[in-house]
Design an enzyme around this catalytic site. Sequence first.
Site, short mmCIF file in Angstrom:
data_model
loop_
_atom_site.label_atom_id
_atom_site.label_comp_id
_atom_site.label_asym_id
_atom_site.label_seq_id
_atom_site.Cartn_x
_atom_site.Cartn_y
_atom_site.Cartn_z
N HIS A 33 34.42 -1.66 -55.28
CA HIS A 33 34.38 -0.32 -55.34
C HIS A 33 35.90 -0.03 -55.91
O HIS A 33 36.57 -1.08 -56.21
CB HIS A 33 34.37 0.39 -53.97
CG HIS A 33 35.32 -0.30 -52.85
ND1 HIS A 33 36.39 -0.08 -52.84
CD2 HIS A 33 34.75 -0.85 -51.79
CE1 HIS A 33 37.02 -0.75 -51.83
NE2 HIS A 33 35.95 -1.38 -51.15
N HIS A 36 38.79 -2.07 -54.89
CA HIS A 36 38.94 -3.26 -55.45
C HIS A 36 39.66 -3.24 -56.88
O HIS A 36 40.35 -3.92 -57.27
CB HIS A 36 37.68 -3.89 -55.51
CG HIS A 36 37.11 -4.44 -54.13
ND1 HIS A 36 35.98 -3.83 -53.71
CD2 HIS A 36 37.68 -5.32 -53.08
CE1 HIS A 36 35.60 -4.37 -52.51
NE2 HIS A 36 36.52 -5.13 -52.03
N GLN A 154 45.50 -6.90 -41.49
CA GLN A 154 45.17 -8.28 -42.15
C GLN A 154 46.36 -8.71 -43.25
O GLN A 154 46.67 -9.78 -43.31
CB GLN A 154 43.94 -8.08 -43.11
CG GLN A 154 43.47 -9.25 -44.06
CD GLN A 154 42.23 -8.78 -44.82
OE1 GLN A 154 41.27 -9.53 -44.20
NE2 GLN A 154 42.23 -8.25 -46.05
#
Length: 282
Positions: A33, A36, A154
């Site tokens: 999407h 990214h 993350q």
Amino acid sequence: MKLHKTRESLLDTLSSYRQNKTIGFVPTMGALHRGHLALISQSVSENDITVVSIFVNPTQFNNQADLEKYPRTLENDLQLLKTLKGNLVIFAPTAEVVYDQKVLSKSYDFGGLENEMEGKHRPGHFDGVGTVLNIFFRLIRPNRAYFGEKDFQQLQIVKKLVEIEMLNVDVIGCPIVREANGLALSSRNQRLSQEEREEAALLYQTLVQIRENFANSSLTELNAMASEAFTNNDFLSLEYFEIANATTLKTAEEKNHNVPYRAFLAVFAGDVRLIDNMQVSP
Ligand code: PAF
């Protein structure tokens, strides 16, 4: 644009870039999407070549149904990537190529970062992320790697991984890309109904409300505000809301000046799990 499915063919292409040229890396699980694409275009502007991996990594899913339902749209992803400018190399391996028969995670101590929020709710998740990225980093040996701040925990863990594994790569965090209604872009959004997608703007609205009230409210009041926002919502249920120290990711027990705080939440829309976060102070 070149597509590689084996380690050997990828390494063959990259070998000519190792000297005097820089390699950027954007790891993804596909279903690409605009979020990214923003990472890819930053990498393209900062490096001579950009490797985009597309791999739905089984070891980071603690829930088999979630792994099975994760969107896989390789053909569309490749079509989309073809429209981009820049020197792109796509790596779309199978689990056998990545893990060489043993699809197992290493067990990591990320200094406690792995025990907060997503780590509590998705046991083993960060071991899986660390394991696959360690494999990719050692194979690709990128100069820079790009990660979205939507997965803020993350991002912090990847910085720690690079330290632990003594890898020579700059980990670069990039801002969250949102829909017009504020919903953070995610591959999982593809699984939302139109109504859920509209309702899911509440994640962003709640984070903004917390940021606006942060200075003048207590932590107890802020936590209550967030949980009230989701009470009686027919489409969304709050899994957790936390205000945490943005460096240690530990739950804030008090508000200190000059400590960066971030608000984090995870919400279910049906069986689709959405996460989001926002800096709320300073
Ligand atoms: O953020 C993701 O999509 C994944 O966790 C990553 C970094 C590609 C590792 O599988």
